[in-house]
Design a protein around this motif. Structure first.
Motif, PDB file in Angstrom:
ATOM      1  N   GLU A 202      -2.031 111.710 -26.082  1.00 25.37           N
ATOM      2  CA  GLU A 202      -2.625 110.587 -26.012  1.00 25.37           C
ATOM      3  C   GLU A 202      -2.383 109.780 -27.288  1.00 25.37           C
ATOM      4  O   GLU A 202      -2.824 110.964 -28.047  1.00 25.37           O
ATOM      5  CB  GLU A 202      -4.524 110.634 -26.102  1.00 25.37           C
TER       6      GLU A 202
ATOM      7  N   PRO B 201       1.581 103.069 -21.370  1.00 23.25           N
ATOM      8  CA  PRO B 201       2.513 102.918 -19.808  1.00 23.25           C
ATOM      9  C   PRO B 201       3.720 101.801 -19.289  1.00 23.25           C
ATOM     10  O   PRO B 201       4.565 101.621 -18.406  1.00 23.25           O
ATOM     11  CB  PRO B 201       1.727 101.919 -18.784  1.00 23.25           C
TER      12      PRO B 201
ATOM     13  N   TYR C 137      -3.984 106.394 -16.554  1.00 24.27           N
ATOM     14  CA  TYR C 137      -3.648 104.645 -17.620  1.00 24.27           C
ATOM     15  C   TYR C 137      -2.441 104.107 -15.938  1.00 24.27           C
ATOM     16  O   TYR C 137      -2.585 102.747 -16.406  1.00 24.27           O
ATOM     17  CB  TYR C 137      -2.289 105.316 -17.806  1.00 24.27           C
TER      18      TYR C 137
ATOM     19  N   GLY D 204      -6.624  99.666 -22.011  1.00 21.31           N
ATOM     20  CA  GLY D 204      -6.753 100.815 -23.099  1.00 21.31           C
ATOM     21  C   GLY D 204      -6.566  99.936 -24.163  1.00 21.31           C
ATOM     22  O   GLY D 204      -7.242  98.538 -23.777  1.00 21.31           O
TER      23      GLY D 204
END
Length: 481
Positions: A142, A146, A171, A225
């Motif tokens: 991580e 995307p 995601y 995110g």
């Protein structure tokens, strides 16, 4: 000096001429595994080779396997040059560790690189992206972006595929199309387009299996995110964004930041995790809005905020990151305050007190000021003398009410002394007063309801009658404890 050459077999259709020639000229040739179509060019060339397949069966985990492979190859190098041919590319942590071990023993190491499984799968899927990242299924790191193409190699089992799927679902939408790529016996890839949620439901997996995840536009995502949040706020503040967001300033958002913090505190007090999740998001929104405004002004950007925070956390936790000792929470707090004092370059205890923000809620500010003064040795040893001081301040207030003093000043001193008693009892005055407010509100509501149940109009009752209702509610409350 013997030489260990690590050659990439890539796939049968993408193996390089130099890798194949190296294998043909090898005195001692090892392959990582013979159970793969990647060795077909070696078989077709009539080459003799040794495989590590037996070590796969004997090893309890990948760490033990890599250690066994290293020992086998280094031992073989004692008798001369060795070529070690691996499926896919030569980029892996295990091969880097093998290289370091070999060099430590005086063995020369050469790499013959080649296209990995991901590159071959992308070509067969007719997918071309300027920006793509490649991960092994066991090392899917991580954060994942995307917005760029992602290829995950070594999807060798449904279990591994399931673990990768769960990571990706953090995601990507469950129905997002991905390309499931299997290496066929003749050496080319079969490509299936499937929804992400079916990634661990396929019929075949092996070390050459690749899944390709194509980019997703931000507004098509279902989970977001920090980077997506920054992008959205930037859009809202843009000329084509939201008029309200565009006109906000650091000053205009001050009250919003305070309100959102208090709403988050209320969610904590109510033990409402769903509300807390939402309210913490609103607090984060305020932080990002301030970061975007500062970025537009050229003052700082969001990464400056996170960098400053991380640097501060590392600096103020030497017992975690730098080998210092702080065995108790009290020791941690003491070291934290000292490091903060050094960091801020405070020269006197007055500097420490003056650094307490003046716009804190007054009860909280009083508590902090008293705690800072205590660190300088200006404090009582127990709550008892603080309680005596409280009684002294109450007496002075009474005298002021009689005309011999400043009422407002003496009332402020009384409140300050009450905070001191709470602090020395280990209680938070802000929380105490908040609970007292809640209790008053609840009792008042019960008192009004009691009057209504008796056919009385609350507003028309005398103070004495209301006081009797209050005491009745309080008595009922105490009997239920």
């Amino acid at each position: 000096m013997p030489t260990l050459t690590i050659a990439a077999l890539s796939t049968p259709q993408t193996i390089s001429v130099s890798a194949l020639e190296c294998c043909k000229n090898a005195k001692t040739l090892f392959v990582q595994t013979a159970q793969t179509p990647c060795v077909l060019p070696l078989v077709d060339a009539g080459l003799d080779f040794l495989s590590m397949d037996a070590l796969y069966e004997q090893s309890s985990d990948f760490s033990a396997l890599n250690e066994a492979i290293s020992k086998t190859l280094l031992r073989a190098c004692e008798n001369g040059d060795v070529v070690y041919a691996v499926p896919g590319s030569t980029i892996s942590r295990a091969l880097m560790e093998l290289s370091l071990k070999a060099q430590a023993q005086g063995i020369c190491v050469n790499f013959i690189s080649g296209a990995g499984f991901a590159q071959a799968a992308l070509a067969c899927a007719l997918l071309g992206f300027d920006d793509y990242r490649v991960f092994a299924a066991s090392a899917l790191l991580e954060p994942i972006n995307p917005g760029c193409c992602l290829a995950v190699e070594e999807l060798d089992s449904s279990l591994a595929a399931g673990e990768v799927k769960l990571r990706l679902l953090e995601y990507y939408p469950a129905k997002h199309s991905v390309y499931f790529c299997m290496l066929k016996a003749e050496g080319s890839y079969t490509v299936l387009r499937i929804p992400l949620y079916e990634l661990d439901r396929q019929r075949h997996y092996d070390a050459a299996t690749v899944v390709i995840i194509t980019p997703v536009a931000p507004l098509e995502l279902e989970r977001f995110g920090f980077d997506e949040l920054l992008s959205i706020i930037s859009k809202l503040r843009s000329p084509n964004g939201c008029p309200w967001d565009r006109e906000q300033t650091h000053e205009s958002l001050k009250k919003n930041l305070i309100e959102e913090c208090y709403e988050a505190l209320e969610a904590i007090d109510n033990k409402n995790d769903i509300a807390l999740c939402e309210e913490l998001g609103d607090v984060l929104l305020q932080c990002v809005l301030h970061a975007e405004i500062a970025s537009e002004q050229g003052s700082f950007i969001a990464r400056d905020i996170t960098s400053t925070l991380v640097q501060k956390l590392i600096y103020r936790h030497p017992h975690v990151f730098n080998g210092a000792s702080a065995p108790t929470p009290q020791a941690v707090t003491k070291r934290w305050e000292q490091l903060k004092k050094d960091e801020k370059r405070f020269l006197t205890h007055s500097d420490v007190l003056n650094a307490v923000p003046k716009n804190l809620p007054s009860l909280m500010r009083a508590n902090k000021l008293q705690a800072k003064a205590s660190q300088a040795g200006f404090d009582w040893d127990s709550p008892a003398p603080a309680l005596d001081k409280l009684e002294e301040e109450l007496l002075e207030l009474k005298e002021a009410l009689g005309g011999s003093g400043d009422i407002a000043c003496e009332l402020g001193d009384l409140l300050f002394a009450a905070v001191n008693v709470a602090r020395l009892l280990g209680l938070e005055p802000e929380e105490l007063l908040s609970k007292a407010c809640d209790k008053f509100s609840l009792r008042f509501s019960q008192m009004e309801a009691l009057a209504k149940s008796r056919g009385l109009q609350f507003i028309k009752l005398s103070l004495l009658e209301k006081d009797e209702l209050w005491n009745e509610v309080k008595s009922t409350e105490n009997s239920q404890k």
